[in-house]
Design a protein around this motif. Structure first.
Motif, mmCIF file in Angstrom:
data_model
loop_
_atom_site.group_PDB
_atom_site.id
_atom_site.type_symbol
_atom_site.label_atom_id
_atom_site.label_comp_id
_atom_site.label_asym_id
_atom_site.label_seq_id
_atom_site.Cartn_x
_atom_site.Cartn_y
_atom_site.Cartn_z
ATOM 1 N N LEU A 55 0.828 -1.207 0.000
ATOM 2 C CA LEU A 55 0.000 0.000 0.000
ATOM 3 C C LEU A 55 0.862 1.257 0.000
ATOM 4 C CD1 LEU A 55 -2.928 -0.923 2.416
ATOM 5 C CD2 LEU A 55 -3.059 -0.512 -0.037
ATOM 6 N N ASN A 56 1.943 1.238 0.781
ATOM 7 C CA ASN A 56 2.840 2.389 0.824
ATOM 8 C C ASN A 56 3.507 2.616 -0.526
ATOM 9 O OD1 ASN A 56 2.253 2.986 3.471
ATOM 10 N ND2 ASN A 56 4.059 1.974 4.298
ATOM 11 N N LYS A 57 3.995 1.550 -1.150
ATOM 12 C CA LYS A 57 4.630 1.682 -2.464
ATOM 13 C C LYS A 57 3.621 2.179 -3.499
ATOM 14 C CE LYS A 57 8.846 0.704 -1.852
ATOM 15 N NZ LYS A 57 9.814 1.779 -1.980
ATOM 16 N N THR A 58 2.405 1.647 -3.429
ATOM 17 C CA THR A 58 1.356 2.086 -4.347
ATOM 18 C C THR A 58 1.070 3.566 -4.145
ATOM 19 O OG1 THR A 58 0.378 -0.122 -4.307
ATOM 20 C CG2 THR A 58 -1.025 1.675 -5.087
ATOM 21 N N GLN A 59 0.999 3.975 -2.890
ATOM 22 C CA GLN A 59 0.732 5.384 -2.584
ATOM 23 C C GLN A 59 1.871 6.272 -3.093
ATOM 24 O OE1 GLN A 59 0.049 6.046 1.604
ATOM 25 N NE2 GLN A 59 -1.508 7.581 1.170
ATOM 26 N N GLU A 60 3.105 5.802 -2.979
ATOM 27 C CA GLU A 60 4.245 6.560 -3.499
ATOM 28 C C GLU A 60 4.139 6.726 -5.006
ATOM 29 O OE1 GLU A 60 8.424 6.378 -1.897
ATOM 30 O OE2 GLU A 60 7.639 4.438 -1.218
ATOM 31 N N VAL A 61 3.849 5.633 -5.709
ATOM 32 C CA VAL A 61 3.750 5.667 -7.169
ATOM 33 C C VAL A 61 2.598 6.572 -7.601
ATOM 34 C CG1 VAL A 61 3.245 4.276 -9.220
ATOM 35 C CG2 VAL A 61 4.854 3.427 -7.501
ATOM 36 N N VAL A 62 1.466 6.449 -6.931
ATOM 37 C CA VAL A 62 0.313 7.297 -7.255
ATOM 38 C C VAL A 62 0.669 8.772 -7.018
ATOM 39 C CG1 VAL A 62 -2.050 7.905 -6.562
ATOM 40 C CG2 VAL A 62 -1.423 5.512 -6.909
ATOM 41 N N GLY A 63 1.442 9.058 -5.973
ATOM 42 C CA GLY A 63 1.879 10.427 -5.712
ATOM 43 C C GLY A 63 2.721 10.983 -6.841
ATOM 44 N N VAL A 64 3.659 10.172 -7.347
ATOM 45 C CA VAL A 64 4.506 10.615 -8.457
ATOM 46 C C VAL A 64 3.655 10.804 -9.716
ATOM 47 C CG1 VAL A 64 6.425 9.956 -9.959
ATOM 48 C CG2 VAL A 64 6.609 9.607 -7.494
ATOM 49 N N LEU A 65 2.733 9.881 -9.960
ATOM 50 C CA LEU A 65 1.844 10.017 -11.124
ATOM 51 C C LEU A 65 0.963 11.261 -10.998
ATOM 52 C CD1 LEU A 65 0.809 6.304 -11.753
ATOM 53 C CD2 LEU A 65 2.411 7.706 -13.080
ATOM 54 N N PHE A 66 0.535 11.572 -9.787
ATOM 55 C CA PHE A 66 -0.216 12.802 -9.553
ATOM 56 C C PHE A 66 0.659 14.010 -9.887
ATOM 57 C CE2 PHE A 66 -1.826 16.133 -6.577
ATOM 58 C CZ PHE A 66 -3.030 16.356 -7.221
ATOM 59 N N GLY A 67 1.946 13.923 -9.565
ATOM 60 C CA GLY A 67 2.884 14.981 -9.933
ATOM 61 C C GLY A 67 2.971 15.157 -11.436
ATOM 62 N N VAL A 68 2.902 14.056 -12.196
ATOM 63 C CA VAL A 68 2.902 14.132 -13.660
ATOM 64 C C VAL A 68 1.660 14.876 -14.145
ATOM 65 C CG1 VAL A 68 2.764 12.778 -15.798
ATOM 66 C CG2 VAL A 68 4.321 12.061 -13.963
ATOM 67 N N VAL A 69 0.514 14.566 -13.546
ATOM 68 C CA VAL A 69 -0.729 15.254 -13.902
ATOM 69 C C VAL A 69 -0.609 16.752 -13.599
ATOM 70 C CG1 VAL A 69 -3.186 15.482 -13.336
ATOM 71 C CG2 VAL A 69 -2.174 13.212 -13.639
ATOM 72 N N LEU A 70 -0.038 17.079 -12.442
ATOM 73 C CA LEU A 70 0.162 18.488 -12.095
ATOM 74 C C LEU A 70 1.090 19.172 -13.096
ATOM 75 C CD1 LEU A 70 0.543 18.264 -8.214
ATOM 76 C CD2 LEU A 70 -1.427 19.134 -9.496
ATOM 77 N N PHE A 71 2.136 18.468 -13.515
ATOM 78 C CA PHE A 71 3.078 19.028 -14.485
ATOM 79 C C PHE A 71 2.373 19.331 -15.807
ATOM 80 C CE2 PHE A 71 6.117 18.235 -17.988
ATOM 81 C CZ PHE A 71 6.893 19.363 -17.815
ATOM 82 N N TYR A 72 1.564 18.395 -16.289
ATOM 83 C CA TYR A 72 0.845 18.645 -17.542
ATOM 84 C C TYR A 72 -0.166 19.772 -17.379
ATOM 85 C CZ TYR A 72 3.121 14.997 -20.138
ATOM 86 O OH TYR A 72 4.067 14.256 -20.792
ATOM 87 N N SER A 73 -0.732 19.906 -16.199
ATOM 88 C CA SER A 73 -1.621 21.043 -15.921
ATOM 89 C C SER A 73 -0.845 22.344 -16.014
ATOM 90 C CB SER A 73 -2.262 20.908 -14.538
ATOM 91 O OG SER A 73 -3.023 19.736 -14.465
#
Length: 152
Positions: free
Chosen positions: A8-26
């Motif tokens: 769950l922690n690793k998944t949360q880390e990966v989702v956080g980085v992917l959220f950062g990608v979404v923020l970057f494209y925004s």
């Protein structure tokens, strides 16, 4: 139980980085919209109306590529900070600060060179900015460890 928490922690880390990608494209969409709103010109080509934003060379390049590290770290920090140790939090905060400081410093250099009509090739422009960011990161991280060693 521990394996489930770890996954769950690793998944949360990966989702956080992917959220950062979404923020970057925004960010990229935001910058593009601002340029089209304030720095565009309309022209007619073969009877068709075209709107085109001004191109600022290395400034545009850096605005587009310079904040990716910030957004990746920010997304990670935003979604995973509850599960981080204090050292991990410090690293993420230092990463975000150094990315912003380096971005702004290199943006100033890009603006000055653009206004001086000095063209910086794309690869040199991006590499120069990231070298500044990485240098600031290691300086800030070194200071953190010196401060923590001093306290002991």
């Amino acid at each position: 139980m521990e394996d489930t928490t770890s996954v769950l922690n690793k998944t949360q880390e990966v989702v956080g980085v992917l959220f950062g990608v979404v923020l970057f494209y925004s960010w990229l969409i935001f910058i593009s919209d601002i340029k089209m709103l304030f720095f565009s010109e309309t022209m007619f080509v073969n009877g068709n109306e075209m709107t085109k934003a001004q191109y600022w060379g290395q400034v545009d390049q850096w605005l587009g590529a310079g904040l990716i590290l910030f957004f990746l770290i920010f997304g990670h920090y935003l979604l995973y900070s509850k599960n981080m140790s204090s050292i991990e939090k410090s690293r993420d905060i230092i990463g975000m600060k150094s990315a912003l400081i380096g971005f702004i410093l290199w943006l100033l250099i890009a603006i000055i060179t653009f206004l001086s009509k000095i063209t910086i090739p794309y690869s040199l422009n991006i590499a120069g900015g990231y070298i500044i960011i990485i240098s600031i990161y290691f300086l800030m991280r070194k200071n953190l460890y010196e401060i923590s060693d001093f306290g002991q």
